[in-house]
Scaffold this motif. Structure first.
Motif, short mmCIF file in Angstrom:
data_model
loop_
_atom_site.label_atom_id
_atom_site.label_comp_id
_atom_site.label_asym_id
_atom_site.label_seq_id
_atom_site.Cartn_x
_atom_site.Cartn_y
_atom_site.Cartn_z
N GLU A 42 0.81 -1.22 0.00
CA GLU A 42 0.00 0.00 0.00
C GLU A 42 0.84 1.27 0.00
O GLU A 42 0.36 2.33 -0.40
CB GLU A 42 -0.97 -0.02 1.19
CG GLU A 42 -2.04 -1.10 1.06
CD GLU A 42 -3.17 -0.95 2.06
OE1 GLU A 42 -3.11 -0.04 2.91
OE2 GLU A 42 -4.11 -1.75 1.99
N VAL A 43 2.08 1.19 0.46
CA VAL A 43 2.93 2.38 0.54
C VAL A 43 4.17 2.24 -0.34
O VAL A 43 5.00 3.14 -0.38
CB VAL A 43 3.33 2.66 2.01
CG1 VAL A 43 3.97 4.03 2.14
CG2 VAL A 43 2.13 2.58 2.93
N SER A 44 4.32 1.13 -1.03
CA SER A 44 5.49 0.89 -1.89
C SER A 44 6.79 1.05 -1.12
O SER A 44 7.68 1.81 -1.49
CB SER A 44 5.48 1.85 -3.09
OG SER A 44 4.33 1.65 -3.89
N LEU A 45 6.90 0.31 -0.03
CA LEU A 45 8.10 0.34 0.80
C LEU A 45 9.22 -0.47 0.14
O LEU A 45 8.97 -1.47 -0.51
CB LEU A 45 7.81 -0.26 2.18
CG LEU A 45 6.74 0.42 3.02
CD1 LEU A 45 6.41 -0.44 4.23
CD2 LEU A 45 7.22 1.80 3.46
N GLU A 46 10.45 -0.01 0.34
CA GLU A 46 11.59 -0.82 -0.10
C GLU A 46 11.88 -1.95 0.88
O GLU A 46 12.34 -3.02 0.49
CB GLU A 46 12.85 0.06 -0.24
CG GLU A 46 12.93 0.82 -1.53
CD GLU A 46 12.34 2.23 -1.46
OE1 GLU A 46 12.59 3.00 -2.39
OE2 GLU A 46 11.63 2.54 -0.49
N LYS A 47 11.62 -1.71 2.17
CA LYS A 47 12.00 -2.69 3.18
C LYS A 47 11.17 -2.49 4.45
O LYS A 47 10.82 -1.36 4.79
CB LYS A 47 13.49 -2.55 3.50
CG LYS A 47 14.09 -3.66 4.33
CD LYS A 47 15.57 -3.41 4.59
CE LYS A 47 16.38 -3.53 3.32
NZ LYS A 47 16.44 -4.93 2.82
N VAL A 48 10.87 -3.60 5.11
CA VAL A 48 10.31 -3.57 6.46
C VAL A 48 11.37 -4.09 7.42
O VAL A 48 11.91 -5.19 7.22
CB VAL A 48 9.03 -4.41 6.58
CG1 VAL A 48 8.59 -4.52 8.05
CG2 VAL A 48 7.91 -3.81 5.76
N ILE A 49 11.70 -3.29 8.42
CA ILE A 49 12.70 -3.66 9.41
C ILE A 49 11.98 -4.11 10.67
O ILE A 49 11.33 -3.32 11.35
CB ILE A 49 13.63 -2.46 9.72
CG1 ILE A 49 14.31 -1.99 8.42
CG2 ILE A 49 14.68 -2.85 10.76
CD1 ILE A 49 15.07 -0.68 8.58
N TRP A 50 12.09 -5.39 10.98
CA TRP A 50 11.45 -5.96 12.16
C TRP A 50 12.35 -5.73 13.37
O TRP A 50 13.54 -6.07 13.34
CB TRP A 50 11.21 -7.45 11.96
CG TRP A 50 10.32 -7.80 10.80
CD1 TRP A 50 10.63 -7.72 9.47
CD2 TRP A 50 8.98 -8.29 10.86
NE1 TRP A 50 9.56 -8.12 8.70
CE2 TRP A 50 8.54 -8.48 9.53
CE3 TRP A 50 8.11 -8.59 11.92
CZ2 TRP A 50 7.26 -8.96 9.23
CZ3 TRP A 50 6.84 -9.07 11.61
CH2 TRP A 50 6.43 -9.25 10.29
N VAL A 51 11.79 -5.17 14.44
CA VAL A 51 12.57 -4.84 15.63
C VAL A 51 11.95 -5.52 16.85
O VAL A 51 11.02 -4.99 17.47
CB VAL A 51 12.64 -3.31 15.84
CG1 VAL A 51 13.52 -2.99 17.05
CG2 VAL A 51 13.17 -2.60 14.60
N PRO A 52 12.45 -6.71 17.20
CA PRO A 52 11.92 -7.38 18.40
C PRO A 52 12.38 -6.66 19.67
O PRO A 52 13.52 -6.22 19.77
CB PRO A 52 12.51 -8.78 18.31
CG PRO A 52 13.76 -8.60 17.49
CD PRO A 52 13.49 -7.50 16.52
N SER A 53 11.47 -6.52 20.62
CA SER A 53 11.80 -5.85 21.88
C SER A 53 12.64 -6.79 22.75
O SER A 53 12.40 -8.01 22.77
CB SER A 53 10.54 -5.43 22.61
OG SER A 53 9.65 -6.53 22.76
N LEU A 54 13.61 -6.23 23.45
CA LEU A 54 14.52 -7.04 24.26
C LEU A 54 13.83 -7.59 25.50
O LEU A 54 13.74 -8.80 25.70
CB LEU A 54 15.74 -6.21 24.65
CG LEU A 54 16.79 -6.92 25.50
CD1 LEU A 54 17.35 -8.13 24.77
CD2 LEU A 54 17.91 -5.96 25.88
N ASN A 55 13.32 -6.67 26.32
CA ASN A 55 12.62 -7.06 27.55
C ASN A 55 11.29 -6.34 27.59
O ASN A 55 11.18 -5.26 28.16
CB ASN A 55 13.45 -6.70 28.79
CG ASN A 55 14.74 -7.49 28.86
OD1 ASN A 55 14.73 -8.71 28.80
ND2 ASN A 55 15.86 -6.79 28.99
#
Length: 222
Positions: A42-55
């Protein structure tokens, strides 16, 4: 028909478009992947960066290393998805604005988007430096997929957040993603695991095998 609400501010042609998708991902499931893929389209993104939370605050989660491994397994066949370990070296409380600042140093010349669920977006005015963060990126909001929430209701909630920001003289740009209804959540998957029921087709098969082989969630409270 795709539903777009509010406007996303225009970007300069030479800027790449990247999105941050943060969360506990305990575990990652098809709903998460569908949200990220919808944002890509829908936004024509080049990349999605997944950021898992530490704690993650206020909840007990599987070890960070295991959640990262499940994320890697889930996204390995999509070159537009990548996992960032930017949270891994944090000391003390982790704040979203610090995440964006750190990633901006790694990915300069970027027009940033932040993918977030509606419930989380609703709390944005109370985030640490939330008003500042709100203007540093555009917001891609996943509506509630459970509980019968309508698109119209989700839109009204977003407009309430926008109004709260406007009252403080801040501008926020957001878009409600048009996501097919998928009634799956991480808490549901953990519950099924505790009850020793099948989670096949709720998570990628590689993730299901990892959960099974490591006996995750079988004796764990939500």
């Amino acid at each position: 028909m795709k539903l777009f609400f509010n406007c996303i501010k225009p970007r300069h042609n030479w800027m790449q478009q990247l999105a941050i998708f943060g969360g506990t991902f305990d575990p990652i499931h098809w709903g998460h992947l569908l949200i990220a893929e919808t944002a890509m389209q829908e936004v024509s993104l080049e990349k999605v960066i997944w950021v898992p939370s530490l704690n993650p605050p206020h909840k007990e989660a599987a070890l960070f290393e295991h959640r990262v491994e499940m994320l890697q397994l889930a996204i390995k066949d999509n070159p537009a998805f990548t996992v960032s370990l930017v949270e891994a070296n944090r000391s003390g409380t982790s704040y979203a604005i610090n995440t964006l600042i750190d990633l901006s140093a790694c990915y300069p010349n970027t027009h940033w988007y932040w993918i977030v669920g509606l419930d989380t977006f609703q709390t944005l005015p109370r985030w640490y430096r939330g008003h500042e963060l709100a203007q540093m990126c555009d917001w891609l909001i996943a509506p509630r997929l459970l509980g019968g929430e309508t698109i119209t209701q989700s839109k009204l909630i977003c407009k309430q957040v926008e109004q709260q920001m406007r009252e403080q003289s801040y501008t926020i740009y957001w878009q409600l993603l048009n996501i097919p209804l998928v009634g799956v959540s991480s808490s549901l998957i953990r519950k099924l695991c505790r009850e020793r029921q099948s989670i096949r087709y709720l998570v990628p098969e590689a993730v299901r095998s990892y959960i099974t082989n490591n006996s995750f969630y079988s004796n764990k409270s939500e």
